[in-house]
Each structure stands twice: as structure tokens, then as C-alpha cells.
Scaffold this active site. Structure first.
Site, mmCIF file in Angstrom:
data_model
loop_
_atom_site.group_PDB
_atom_site.id
_atom_site.type_symbol
_atom_site.label_atom_id
_atom_site.label_comp_id
_atom_site.label_asym_id
_atom_site.label_seq_id
_atom_site.Cartn_x
_atom_site.Cartn_y
_atom_site.Cartn_z
ATOM 1 N N LEU A 53 -3.070 -0.253 6.715
ATOM 2 C CA LEU A 53 -3.643 -1.250 5.815
ATOM 3 C C LEU A 53 -3.520 -2.667 6.373
ATOM 4 C CD1 LEU A 53 -5.014 -0.631 3.182
ATOM 5 C CD2 LEU A 53 -2.961 -1.376 1.972
ATOM 6 N N CYS A 54 -2.398 -2.948 7.090
ATOM 7 C CA CYS A 54 -2.213 -4.312 7.571
ATOM 8 C C CYS A 54 -3.262 -4.671 8.616
ATOM 9 C CB CYS A 54 -0.803 -4.509 8.121
ATOM 10 S SG CYS A 54 -0.520 -3.643 9.661
ATOM 11 N N THR A 55 -3.700 -3.675 9.388
ATOM 12 C CA THR A 55 -4.765 -3.921 10.356
ATOM 13 C C THR A 55 -6.044 -4.302 9.623
ATOM 14 O OG1 THR A 55 -3.866 -2.452 12.026
ATOM 15 C CG2 THR A 55 -6.218 -2.837 12.117
#
Ligand SMILES: [Zn+2]
Lengths: 423, 434
Positions: B208-210
Site C-alpha cells: 500500500l505504501c508504494t
């Protein structure tokens, strides 16, 4: 495209046409649970767009970086220990590896890690450089770097497919060669000069900040463009080179490592070996392999299936021809009589004449029995399956994409498997 | 051998070739199970169920009808879309919008005299065990792993040692581009689809952080539009992946995002591909795989030659990318298979994980792939998806660690998922040694 059994006179008419017009020929034979099809291409058939597996195409040139790449990596890592956790944790693995390769070289007389042992040592060095005092207890980009060591630290080499292209002996003079061969010659010159292939320029995804990743991507792309431009120049300087499409050069450069030549020996040299001789040597090879198949855990050869089918086809065609000569006006539809039952013994007798000794092989005897049971009839599923494979191969040949079989595919519907043989 | 009698079917001319193979033994025929005089009649009365009337299903229905099966049933809940017409060859322009099962059934009935095809325009989950009990053979041509797992669990569940007719062989085909597979499952006897689940690993999810802060690929921008932007802006009440307006909304969002980060390559078709997780279907591969499946059906129904599954190989892998390559092998049954085995399967975990992390791992692990898991131990309910009241009551547990919940190394947990209503998945927690 034609199906067996076929009257010898029709077959020779088709073959003469194909030879005159340089048309690929596909022969198909399906009977009972068995089938095969055979592709006959007019001369060597090169394919550029072979669609290799995505993972196989990574070419990062870590052991032969060019100045822009070296400078970029050096800039990002000049104060690697002073970077904050976010920057350190987002260094692209390409940059990490380049940095530690420099360190390695400094400690090893300027040499890169070459052996498996050295590479695993180098991997340990990369792993040890990851920061572990952060909340995650490790760094994903360093994990990626360590995982990439064995795969990407490979010195440039010439893949066998391309080597075959470089070494191919042309039957025709330079002026008559297609764009493919002109580009191949240029790539060969490029390779001899630089000791590496043109860079494909694709960068796999890796943990990195967007901006840095895109900069790195552009460095690879720019190098790929300049390599392709150099090759285009060589092409255009060669006779006939002015008509070559630059897009074709680009595609070749992107796929150079995966270019493949099918039917390479189908040219003049091969004509001296008769089909019958080729079949005999294939039989010797396949039966020898079968002797050790149990030890090597490899599947048994499907050549017996091919031998039995084509022997039955030869018999059926001869029988149909005999009927024709008696005065039947059946003409082209005479293959209705070719389905007539041919016994296993008759099939084995034909095989004995083609490949002496093969008729005593137990698996050949079984295959002959199975072909005899079918009495020349097709099973719908086996015909549909074979038709599907033929359609697929025709798509590949027409679009010059993916790699067609070279040159015979045998299907065994009892064991549910295929084998491709060069016959 | 070849002198054995041919036992002709009712229309001898039409089935002459088929009969010479299926009613006479060959060198590979198992004499103890083969009786050529009854084969044609047995196949005519055998009830065969086909699941899916799409790319593979059209081929399968045609193949079965031309292989001597006469009582064929087909389930498909879909209607015909214009994009199907390039390979689903039983459908014509004027059929667009009609039921796939019904149109396919009528077409094959008209084309092959004497064949009866019964269509069901609904989901496989709409039927109960009694319905599935009437068939002698099931053939799947599906593109959904969930549906395969459901029918597999149902057929394994039907098996009753005392009723011979309760063993329904399952033949399954699948394709993806130039690749595919055909496999045969004898429920409870050979390795089942759940045993083989790790052969179909889901694509690795992008963190998700990407998506949220460091996109690099066009796919990251599309996933961002799909997962984050859609949720924030809710441009339509519910995402309909087949509605071009919805896909276009995602495409525009992804495009803006890509511009912001200077990422090239976002297109409408890529957007559609990523969102629908589209597997490109090629007509020739469908033809190969469907025919391989129906070839097994003929062998199983007639015993005229050994089929996949018994006794050796049960799985044929096919690839047409580089030449043609098949790998036919035996996939072993797993004792800890949640469907056909009896033992709990080891589940790697960590005492410091929250229950939510454990559930996420159940979704991601190739051998589990459970997206809506409910979890309990023998004595305690940990988290339930349904009913809503119980969900609310157990939700606080999601943020507790396994240690806090009193779960220890070696603890057995029971997992259920509404997608596989009849299946109880048993796992044994295996904590990382520290
Ligand atoms: Zn199982």
C-alpha cells in the site's frame, strides 16, 4: 497445409508448389489417440519478437556500467552512511549493488566477484549493510539487492540463439538479404567492437522513490537509444541498409539476447542429408535415450507413435493409389478408401523397411497395435487438439512472434503428452 | 487385437471411427475394466455436467457431443458479450445479451443429432448436493479459482464410501495466453484442486505504501485509482468493472497520477486489464485444453484406454510460448489438505502479529487464498465476518496480538470463508523460532 494419408501424386504437387513459391508447409496426421504435425519452412526462419519470460529479460549491466550509470550511483551513495532512514531505505537496488561492487573491487585487486563462492560472500556484504535499527527491523531494498546478486552479476555473453544467427552461412548474396540479416550483421559488428550486446533498456520495478526510479529508468533508456542509434548507423552504411525500418532495428536491439533461428540447418547444407537418413539417426538417438530414461527420470520418446502413424499413412496412401490405378474415378476424394484397416503387422513391416530394427522395439510394437485399432479413423478430441496446436503454430509463423516448433510435434492421447522432434 | 468385434452405436455410419476405438481393446486397455459391448450404451445414458459455457465451455460442449455423450448439462450464469464472439464460436451477433448456457445448448443440439443439452442460467452455488449427485462426470472450463474450489469441495463432500456412485470424477481445464492445464481428480482418491492450490499462486500484491507515496509503474497508478482514489471519492455507488464509464473514471485518475510522477504507459486497456485482472484468452489454447479434457472424459467413460489420474500422472501442463511443451506428472494428494485430507495444515505466524495480520496472511498465502476468513479455536470465537452483530462484537480482536489472544505455538484454529460454505479449513499455528 494438408492431412495424411495423402496420395503420393498430390503430395509431390503440393511440395513442388511450396518449393517454387517458398511457402511454409504443414502436414497433419491424426488417427485414434495419436497425432503429429510437421512444419516445413522454406529456409532459415529468424524470429526477433520471441516473448521471453519477463524475468529472463533483465539486463542491468552491473559488471559493465557506462559512465552515466556509474556517476548516478556514485552521487546517490557518496555519503551512504549519512543518509536518513527514508533515503537509505529507498536506494534502488541497482544503486546499492553498484556501490558495494566498487567497494568489493577496492578490496579485491579491482576484480568483480566471479565465482559462486565470491558472489555469496558479496551477497553477505550487501545483507550486512542493511540497517536493522529501524521499526521494520530491516530494509526491503537491501533484501531486493541481496536477492538479485546471483541473477544479475553475470558478465556479458553471447546467447546461443544469437550465436547461431551470427554464424549462419547465407545461401544468398548480401544484397538480397532481408532487413533481419542486415541488422544481425550490424549487431555482430557492434558486439565485436564493444564485447557486449546493445542494451535492451528495460528496468524492472524495484523499491525506490518515484523520482529516483524514473531518473534511473531514463539512464537505461538513453543508453539503449544510443546503442540502437549506433547500430542503425552501421545498418544504413551497409548495401541495401537504407531501406531498413528503424523500428525494426529498435525491436532487434530490445530482443537481441532472445533472437532465435528456426530451421537453421534447413538450407543448402541439410539438403544433402535425406529425410530417411534423418529419421534413422533420430530413431537411434531416441531409443538410446529411452534406455536411460528410467535413471534420468525423463519421459519416454514419442518417436514410436510417429513411426507407427506415418507407416500407416504410407500404407493407406499406397492402397488408395492402387485403387485409383485400377480405374476408379474417385480422384481427390479417394481418401475415403484410405481409412481401410491396416494391420499392426503391415505397419511394422513398413517401419522395418524405413528404420531397420525398430520393428522389434516393444514400444513401437504397442504403438503399431494402437494405430491398427483406430483403423485410420480420427477421434474428434485428438483432431481438435491437434488442430488447435497447428493454428497456434500458424499464428506464430504468420506474425513472426513467439517460437514455432522445429519441426515435428507428436501427441500421445493415452499418456496426454507431446514431444517435439526434429525429423 | 484388431480382429476383436466392433460394437456399433445406433447410427453406425456417424460413429464408425469412434466405435472402432472405444469398443475394441488396444495394447494399453485394461482388460479388467473394459467391456466393449456396453460402451456406446453406457456413454449415451451417462449424465455429464459441464461448468462454464465460455471459451473453454463452447469447445467442451461441442467435443462431448462429437465424442458420443448424449445427456449433457451445462451451467453458466453469464450472458453473451460482443467481446466473446472472437472465440466463443457457438455464439452469433444476434445472441449478444442472451444466456451463454442456453444459446450454447441449442446450437450444439441442432448441430449434433441425438444429443440433449440441458442449460442452467445460474450460479453453481445455487444447487445443492442432490443436484450434483445425479451426474457421473463433471468437467470444468472456468476462469475463476473460487468456483473451481467450490465445486471441488462439493464433489469431495459427496463421497460416501458405501455408495459407489458417489465418486464423481472431476476434469478441470484452464488457460492463460498460450499456456494451460488439464487435470483429472478422483475425489478423495487423488490430489484435489485444493491440494494443488499453490500451483495457482495469486500475483504478488503491491504494498500500500508504494501505491500511496512512491508509485513507479503505470500499474501502481491504476491500482492507486482503484484502491485509494475510488474509496475517497466514491464517484459511483458501486464499482462495476464492466461499465466503461467506471473504467474511464479510473483511467483518468490513473493518468493524472502518472503525470504527477512522470510515469509513462497508463492506457485505457491497461487500466481495464489491471482492474479486471484480465487473462488474455486465445482460441487455439482453448481448443487444445478443452480437447485434452474431453479426451480424458472419453477414456474415463469408456475405459478403452487409461486416463489421467489412475494410476500415474493426473496433471498435464501445456505451454505454447517456446515451441510446444507439455509436462504431464503426478501431483500428490496432501494429508493436510483442508478439503480432502484430515490433518490441520501448518500456518507460519508470529506471536507479535495482530489477528488482522494473521488474516491478511491467509489471503496472501498461495496455499490458503482465503479473502473473507472467519476464525475460531475449539473453545473461542476470534473473528466472525457474519452476522453483522457478531462481526461488531469480535472486531476489537483484530488489533490484538496473537499472544494477547492467548494463541500459542501449535494452537489449532478453524477458518471458514463464505466463498466455500461447506469447507472447514484447519490450521496449526507455527510461530517463528526466536
Ligand atoms: Zn485435497
Amino acid at each position: 497445409m494438408y492431412t495424411h494419408p495423402i496420395l503420393p501424386e498430390n503430395l509431390s504437387a503440393i511440395e513442388a508448389y511450396a518449393q517454387r513459391h517458398k511457402t511454409p508447409l504443414v502436414a497433419i496426421h491424426s488417427s485414434g489417440f495419436y497425432s503429429y504435425f510437421q512444419i516445413n519452412l522454406p529456409g532459415a526462419f529468424p524470429i526477433v519478437d520471441t516473448h521471453p519470460d519477463e524475468t529472463a529479460t533483465t539486463d542491468l549491466r552491473l559488471l559493465s556500467p557506462w559512465p552515466e550509470l556509474t556517476a548516478f550511483a556514485a552521487e546517490l551513495t557518496k555519503d551512504i552512511d549519512g543518509l536518513d532512514d527514508v533515503e537509505h531505505g529507498h536506494l534502488p537496488y541497482v544503486v546499492i549493488l553498484l556501490h558495494y561492487l566498487e567497494r568489493w573491487k577496492a578490496a579485491h585487486d579491482g576484480k568483480y566477484p566471479a565465482t559462486y563462492k565470491e558472489k555469496t560472500e558479496f551477497r553477505k556484504m550487501v545483507q550486512a549493510a542493511a540497517r536493522t535499527d529501524n521499526p521494520e527491523g530491516g530494509e526491503e531494498n537491501f533484501e531486493e539487492a541481496a536477492a538479485a546478486v546471483l541473477k544479475t552479476l553475470v558478465p556479458p555473453s553471447l546467447p546461443s540463439g544469437l550465436r547461431e544467427v551470427f554464424e549462419y552461412k547465407h545461401p544468398e548474396p548480401v544484397e538480397q538479404r532481408s532487413g533481419f540479416w542486415l541488422i544481425a550483421d550490424a549487431v555482430k559488428q557492434f558486439y565485436e567492437k564493444h564485447q557486449c550486446l546493445p542494451l535492451p533498456g528495460k528496468l524492472p520495478d524495484m523499491k525506490a522513490q518515484s523520482k529516483v526510479y524514473i531518473q534511473l529508468q531514463n539512464i537505461y533508456k538513453a543508453k539503449a537509444r544510443s546503442d540502437a542509434a549506433e547500430i542503425l548507423q552501421i545498418v544504413q552504411a551497409s548495401p541495401g541498409g537504407e531501406r531498413v525500418d528503424p523500428a525494426e532495428v529498435d525491436l532487434f536491439c530490445k530482443n537481441a539476447a532472445f533472437v532465435k533461428l528456426i530451421n537453421a540447418t534447413g538450407g543448402e547444407g541439410d539438403a544433402s542429408i535425406s529425410r530417411a537418413d534423418r529419421l534413422r539417426s533420430a530413431a537411434a538417438r531416441e531409443f538410446a535415450n529411452d534406455e536411460t530414461a528410467a535413471l534420468t527420470l525423463s519421459p519416454l520418446s514419442l518417436l514410436p507413435v510417429y513411426l507407427a502413424l506415418q507407416a500407416a499413412g504410407t500404407r493407406a496412401a499406397a492402397a488408395a493409389e492402387a485403387v485409383n490405378h485400377v480405374g476408379s474415378s474417385a480422384g481427390h476424394s479417394s481418401n475415403s478408401s484410405s481409412g481401410g484397416a491396416i494391420s499392426a503387422d503391415e505397419i511394422l513391416a513398413t517401419i522395418a523397411a524405413q528404420v531397420p530394427g525398430a520393428e522389434k522395439n516393444e514400444r513401437v510394437v504397442q504403438a503399431a497395435g494402437e494405430v491398427a485399432r483406430a483403423a485410420g479413423g480420427e477421434l474428434h478430441n485428438v483432431a481438435a487438439l491437434t488442430g488447435g496446436m497447428v493454428a497456434q503454430e500458424v499464428i506464430k509463423i504468420v506474425t513472426k512472434q513467439y517460437i514455432p516448433i522445429d519441426n515435428t510435434c507428436v501427441f500421445d492421447g493415452i499418456a496426454s503428452r507431446c514431444q517435439v522432434l526434429r525429423l | 487385437m484388431a480382429s476383436a468385434n466392433v460394437h456399433p452405436a445406433s447410427e453406425p455410419a456417424r460413429w464408425k471411427y469412434l466405435d472402432s476405438v472405444r469398443t475394441r481393446p488396444g495394447p494399453f486397455t485394461d482388460a479388467s475394466t473394459f467391456n466393449g459391448s456396453v460402451v456406446a450404451r453406457a456413454m449415451e445414458t451417462m449424465k455429464v455436467l459441464v461448468i462454464g459455457a465460455g471459451g473453454l465451455g463452447c469447445e467442451i460442449l461441442k467435443n462431448l457431443a462429437l465424442s458420443g455423450f448424449k445427456d449433457i448439462h451445462v451451467i453458466d450464469m453469464d450472458t453473451i458479450d460482443i467481446s466473446n464472439l472472437n472465440r466463443q464460436f457457438l455464439f452469433r451477433q444476434e445472441d449478444v445479451g442472451k444466456s451463454k448456457a442456453e444459446v450454447a445448448a441449442r446450437f450444439v443440439e441442432k448441430r449434433v443429432r441425438g444429443v440433449r443439452i440441458t442449460p442452467y442460467n445460474c450460479k453453481i452455488q445455487d444447487f445443492d448436493e442432490d443436484f450434483y449427485m445425479q451426474f457421473q462426470l463433471v468437467i470444468c472450463g472456468l476462469d475463476s479459482i473460487e468456483a473451481r474450489r467450490w465445486i471441488n469441495a462439493t464433489l469431495v463432500g459427496l463421497v460416501d464410501e458405501n455408495i459407489e456412485d458417489s465418486y464423481k470424477p472431476l476434469i478441470d481445464g484452464g488457460t492463460e495466453g498460450f499456456k494451460g492445464q488439464a487435470r483429472v481428480i478422483f475425489p478423495t482418491v487423488t490430489s484435489c484442486i485444493e491440494c494443488q492450490l499453490d500451483m495457482h499462486a495469486p500475483r504478488a500484491a503491491v504494498p500500500l505504501c508504494t501505491l500511496a507515496s512512491i508509485p513507479r509503474q503505470p500499474e501502481h497508478c491504476i491500482e492507486w485509482a482503484h484502491v485509494i482514489a475510488w474509496d475517497q471519492e466514491k464517484p459511483f455507488p458501486q464499482l462495476d468493472k464492466d461499465d466503461p464509464e467506471h473504467i474511464n473514471w479510473l483511467y483518468q485518475k490513473a493518468l493524472d497520477r502518472a503525470r504527477e510522477f512522470n510515469i509513462p504507459g497508463v492506457t485505457y486497456s491497461l487500466t481495464q486489464g489491471v482492474v479486471k485482472n484480465i487473462i488474455p484468452a486465445i482460441a487455439s489454447t482453448n481448443s487444445v485444453i478443452a480437447a485434452a479434457c474431453c479426451n480424458e472424459a472419453l477414456k474415463i467413460a469408456s475405459n478403452c484406454a487409461p486416463s489421467l489420474g489412475l494410476p500415474d500422472a493426473n496433471y498435464m501442463m501445456y505451454s505454447g510460448n517456446d515451441g510446444i511443451y507439455t509436462y504431464t506428472f503426478r501431483h500428490e494428494r496432501k494429508d493436510d489438505c483442508p478439503v480432502c485430507g484430515g490433518q490441520a495444515r501448518d500456518l507460519p505466524a508470529d506471536a507479535a502479529w495482530t489477528l488482522r495480520e494473521l488474516l491478511d496472511s491467509l489471503a496472501a498465502r498461495p496455499e490458503a487464498q482465503l479473502r473473507q476468513p472467519s476464525v475460531r479455536t475449539a473453545t473461542k470465537t476470534l473473528y466472525m465476518q457474519l452476522p453483522p452483530s457478531l462481526e461488531e462484537q469480535t472486531r476489537p480482536n483484530l488489533d490484538k496480538t496473537l499472544a494477547e489472544l492467548g494463541l500459542d505455538h501449535g494452537q489449532e484454529i478453524v477458518v471458514t470463508d463464505p466463498a466455500f460454505a461447506t469447507v472447514i479449513f484447519m490450521f496449526k499455528l507455527k510461530f517463528k523460532s526466536r
